[in-house]
Design a protein around this motif. Structure first.
Motif, PDB file in Angstrom:
ATOM      1  N   TYR A  27     -18.424 -15.930 -12.453  1.00 49.29           N
ATOM      2  CA  TYR A  27     -17.792 -14.615 -12.643  1.00 49.29           C
ATOM      3  C   TYR A  27     -16.295 -14.771 -12.884  1.00 49.29           C
ATOM      4  N   ASN A  42     -22.669  -8.201 -16.422  1.00 46.38           N
ATOM      5  CA  ASN A  42     -23.105  -9.593 -16.683  1.00 46.38           C
ATOM      6  C   ASN A  42     -24.563  -9.780 -16.292  1.00 46.38           C
ATOM      7  N   MET A  95     -24.250 -14.291 -20.392  1.00 46.52           N
ATOM      8  CA  MET A  95     -23.450 -13.232 -19.762  1.00 46.52           C
ATOM      9  C   MET A  95     -22.270 -12.814 -20.641  1.00 46.52           C
ATOM     10  N   ARG A 131     -26.958  -8.253 -18.796  1.00 42.04           N
ATOM     11  CA  ARG A 131     -27.199  -9.126 -19.970  1.00 42.04           C
ATOM     12  C   ARG A 131     -28.206 -10.212 -19.612  1.00 42.04           C
ATOM     13  N   LEU A 132     -28.115 -10.766 -18.424  1.00 46.91           N
ATOM     14  CA  LEU A 132     -29.069 -11.799 -18.019  1.00 46.91           C
ATOM     15  C   LEU A 132     -30.477 -11.214 -17.997  1.00 46.91           C
TER      16      LEU A 132
END
Ligand code: HBI
Ligand code: FE
Length: 286
Positions: free
Chosen positions: A251, A163, A217, A166-167
């Motif tokens: 999350y 995640n 994300m 991706r950020l």
């Protein structure tokens, strides 16, 4: 610093740093840097954001030749406390995050070949130092990059690295900024690429959507082509504000949220431009 899981390569220090060995650069390598630099310096006014262009000047990166990290670090450190450290290439995630969390940017030292001017897989010194370092002279972005590094160390501990990757990809590498004068580039992967510096702002095919951390994300990315979606922040401060949130609840929601399609546009997305995706279709046929 916690020992990295992987031992560093021969000649590298335990934190995976090496010496840049600036004296070893050849005239050809300095010439490749100058070619890349002059192309982008001519193209980026009106395309790159003010913080990036000011960073180029502040670090005097137009002095010619591959920059000597020893020459740019004193000013960078004075401005935001960041320094560039030489790395033998991509370093393990935990090493990378540890450096960012301590305001050290690990930069590759090799120079791409003259026949690789437009694309290369591994970040070379032009991608890292021309692409990433000027933004580190901006106090807000400098704080974001350190917060990102700290978040990465926490994410590693929770198995949430993908995640965070991706950020990083949709902001630090391929982020766009909205300004009164129009969209501007702050992402290193765009600003260090002549073709993508044009494509990211002018091409009708990609989607350009409002920055939304959780949505990013859930969005996969491709590393071998232009992006099919760019995310636009209203101000660099929005990046920093987003990292001040507690990622725990995010999350937990992400654990049960499926990935989105790379070219999807959802009703809840803030659409700046809806892409034709013609490029994607053309690529699909290729
Ligand atoms: N190492 N030197 C270097 N440079 C990067 O940009 C880098 C890295 N290691 C890991 C990494 N990037 C990615 O996993 C980021 O998404 C964190
Ligand atoms: Fe990069």
């Amino acid at each position: 610093m916690s020992p990295a899981t992987q031992p560093p390569p021969p000649g590298a220090r335990p934190d995976w740093t090496i010496d840049q060995d600036w004296d070893a650069y050849t005239a050809d390598e300095h010439r490749v840097w100058d070619t890349l630099y002059e192309r982008q310096a001519a193209l980026l006014p009106g395309r790159a954001c003010d913080a990036f262009l000011k960073g180029l000047d502040a670090l005097n990166l137009h002095r010619g030749g591959v920059p000597d990290f020893r020459a740019i670090n004193p000013e960078l450190q004075r401005l935001t406390g960041w320094t560039v450290v030489a790395a033998p290439g991509l370093v393990p995630d935990e090493v990378f995050f540890e450096h960012l969390a301590n305001r050290r940017f690990p930069a590759g030292t090799f120079v791409r070949k003259a026949d690789q001017l437009d694309y290369l897989q591994e970040p070379d010194v032009f991608h890292d130092v021309f692409g990433h370092v000027p933004m580190l002279t901006d106090p807000t972005f400098a704080d974001y990059m350190q917060a990102y590094g700290r978040g990465g160390l926490r994410a590693l501990g929770r198995g949430q690295l993908h995640n965070l990757a991706r950020l990083y990809w949709y902001t630090v590498e391929f982020g766009l900024l909205a300004t009164e004068a129009g969209l501007r580039i702050y992402g290193a992967g765009i600003v260090s690429s002549r073709a993508e510096s044009i494509f990211a702002l002018d091409d009708p095919s990609p989607n350009r959507l409002g920055f939304d951390l959780e949505r990013i994300m859930r969005t996969p990315y491709r590393i071998d082509d232009f992006q099919q979606v760019y995310f636009v922040v209203p101000a660099l401060q929005a990046l920093l504000d987003a990292t001040l949130k507690d990622f725990g609840p995010i999350y937990r929601r992400l654990d049960s949220a499926p990935d989105l399609g790379i070219a999807d546009v959802r009703t809840e997305d803030g659409v700046i431009t809806r892409g034709t995706q013609a490029y994607a279709r053309a690529r699909a046929r290729a």
